[in-house]
Design a protein around this motif. Structure first.
Motif, PDB file in Angstrom:
ATOM      1  N   ILE A 121       0.820  -1.212   0.000  1.00 44.68           N
ATOM      2  CA  ILE A 121       0.000   0.000   0.000  1.00 44.68           C
ATOM      3  C   ILE A 121       0.854   1.263   0.000  1.00 44.68           C
ATOM      4  N   ASN A 122       1.997   1.231   0.670  1.00 42.53           N
ATOM      5  CA  ASN A 122       2.841   2.428   0.755  1.00 42.53           C
ATOM      6  C   ASN A 122       3.516   2.761  -0.574  1.00 42.53           C
ATOM      7  N   ALA A 123       3.484   1.828  -1.527  1.00 45.24           N
ATOM      8  CA  ALA A 123       4.025   2.078  -2.858  1.00 45.24           C
ATOM      9  C   ALA A 123       2.895   2.179  -3.885  1.00 45.24           C
ATOM     10  N   ASN A 124       1.707   2.561  -3.380  1.00 48.41           N
ATOM     11  CA  ASN A 124       0.525   2.665  -4.238  1.00 48.41           C
ATOM     12  C   ASN A 124       0.232   1.352  -4.964  1.00 48.41           C
ATOM     13  N   TYR A 125       0.533   0.252  -4.271  1.00 50.87           N
ATOM     14  CA  TYR A 125       0.241  -1.097  -4.773  1.00 50.87           C
ATOM     15  C   TYR A 125       0.876  -1.377  -6.145  1.00 50.87           C
ATOM     16  N   ASN A 126       2.054  -0.832  -6.407  1.00 51.58           N
ATOM     17  CA  ASN A 126       2.652  -1.040  -7.726  1.00 51.58           C
ATOM     18  C   ASN A 126       3.563  -2.267  -7.797  1.00 51.58           C
ATOM     19  N   PHE A 127       3.585  -3.069  -6.723  1.00 51.75           N
ATOM     20  CA  PHE A 127       4.348  -4.318  -6.751  1.00 51.75           C
ATOM     21  C   PHE A 127       3.676  -5.333  -5.839  1.00 51.75           C
ATOM     22  N   LEU A 128       4.122  -6.576  -5.913  1.00 49.17           N
ATOM     23  CA  LEU A 128       3.586  -7.649  -5.074  1.00 49.17           C
ATOM     24  C   LEU A 128       4.607  -8.034  -4.008  1.00 49.17           C
ATOM     25  N   PRO A 129       4.216  -8.047  -2.739  1.00 49.57           N
ATOM     26  CA  PRO A 129       5.131  -8.511  -1.695  1.00 49.57           C
ATOM     27  C   PRO A 129       5.518  -9.973  -1.956  1.00 49.57           C
ATOM     28  N   ARG A 130       6.779 -10.291  -1.772  1.00 45.07           N
ATOM     29  CA  ARG A 130       7.252 -11.648  -2.041  1.00 45.07           C
ATOM     30  C   ARG A 130       7.949 -12.300  -0.844  1.00 45.07           C
ATOM     31  N   ASP A 131       8.297 -11.517   0.149  1.00 50.56           N
ATOM     32  CA  ASP A 131       9.051 -12.067   1.283  1.00 50.56           C
ATOM     33  C   ASP A 131       8.161 -12.333   2.492  1.00 50.56           C
ATOM     34  N   PHE A 132       6.865 -12.494   2.262  1.00 47.63           N
ATOM     35  CA  PHE A 132       5.941 -12.710   3.371  1.00 47.63           C
ATOM     36  C   PHE A 132       6.041 -14.145   3.888  1.00 47.63           C
TER      37      PHE A 132
END
Length: 366
Positions: A121-132
């Motif tokens: 969200i802090n990057a305006n959703y321009n990527f997908l988190p991968r290290d979760f």
């Protein structure tokens, strides 16, 4: 002819629309409209049975999973999933990758504890988190496979040790998936499956009935499964049109064939965005969606001019979501490669026109 790149309801194939229109006045030569036949009649039971069979074949759904057709869109599933799977004293893990994922999170919080394991969200959703990381003690892990507003999508299935739940509303039937890895998949139909008003849910047998809460009958998956999607009056026409769409997709060679077409369409458009000096993509390259291509113009003041330029060439539905602006081009299954070529040609023509205007202005001291 118009070239429709709208985000949803999405474009349907012409032959599907033509067949669907005939059924409004005379369904299967019965002398009745599909809009007025009984949902309990054998006529319609045959439609539901064929629709289910086609879904099972197209997605290679194993016999370990049930398929049901519901109403209420994906937004209703935001509540039905935790209502049926999240114990009142339990935890569920969610990935926050866009507006719809966030709405699912907010709804789930009404039924139990939600752990957001990753967010962009802090990057305006321009990527997908991968290290979760997902704890083994959660009831399930939920993610959204394709994010229509921000133009990101998963190209892989997250590997977790807990039940996997996915909102596939905007990319189901567009690519091959291994359904056996999922405990529950849900999808609003209005992108690739059919018209608005229908929701497809695929549920692994054995995962229901373990939550100790009173579930209203209409929201209990078990009753819909037991009644073969007929617990209440279903979305008759939407199911029928979806069945026609599944026939069309089967004739085209199924999901594997349409995936190749979708890859080609997306590659063509992204190549133009990356090569054209007027446009710039908004999603991180490795997370780009093949269904919803989002981009802006280097000179923001030209956006409305390009929209008008496109409309003059019968290109519609490319405006970005009201929350993001810019452009969003949806490449759902019924959008053809030729449609995309028309758009790319317009982008090149507009860019050349602007280049000439700049040169002319420079030559004449403008």
């Amino acid at each position: 002819m118009k070239y429709n790149f709208g985000a949803g309801p999405g474009k349907l194939a012409k032959e599907v629309l033509e067949e669907a229109s005939k059924a409004i006045t005379n369904f299967n030569n019965t002398g009745l409209s599909i809009l007025e036949i009984s949902h309990r009649s054998q006529y319609f039971m045959d439609v539901v049975d064929e629709a289910e069979s086609l879904v099972r074949d197209l997605l290679e759904v194993p016999e370990t999973h049930d398929i049901i057709f519901l109403q209420g869109g994906a937004s209703t599933q935001f509540a039905m999933v935790p209502m049926n799977l999240l114990p009142p004293d339990g935890f569920a893990a969610y990935l926050d990758t866009g507006v719809w994922a966030n709405k699912a999170i907010q709804e789930a919080k009404r039924f139990g504890e939600v752990v957001v394991v990753g967010s962009s969200i802090n990057a305006n959703y321009n990527f997908l988190p991968r290290d979760f990381k997902v704890s083994s003690n959660v009831a399930y892990f939920h993610y959204t496979s394709n994010n229509t507003i921000y133009g990101t999508a998963f190209s892989f299935t997250p590997e977790v040790t807990v039940p996997l739940v996915c909102d596939m509303s905007s990319d189901i039937f567009s690519r091959r998936i291994d359904v056996s890895k999922y405990n529950l998949i849900y999808a609003g139909a209005q992108k690739n499956a059919g018209p608005a008003g229908l929701t497809i849910v695929i549920i692994k047998k054995g995962i229901l009935g373990h939550v100790k809460r009173v579930i209203p009958f209409i929201f209990d998956y078990r009753l819909h499964i037991e009644n073969k999607s007929m617990y209440n009056t279903p979305a008759v026409y939407a199911i029928y049109v979806a069945m026609l769409n599944f026939r069309w997709l089967t004739r085209k060679g199924g999901v594997a064939a349409i995936e190749l077409e979708n890859n080609a369409k997306a590659a063509l458009l992204y190549r133009e965005i990356d090569d054209n000096p007027l446009f710039v993509g908004t999603a991180r390259t490795e997370d780009r969606s093949r269904m919803n291509v989002t981009f802006t113009m280097v000179t923001a003041g030209l956006e409305q001019e390009f929209l008008n330029f496109s409309r003059d060439r019968y290109i519609i539905g490319i405006e970005g979501h009201r929350s993001t602006g810019g452009f969003r081009v949806s490449l759902y299954n019924a959008v053809t490669l030729q449609d995309v070529e028309v758009l790319v040609s317009a982008m090149r023509e507009f860019s050349t026109q602007k280049e000439h205007e700049i040169r002319y202005s420079a030559m004449h001291g403008g």
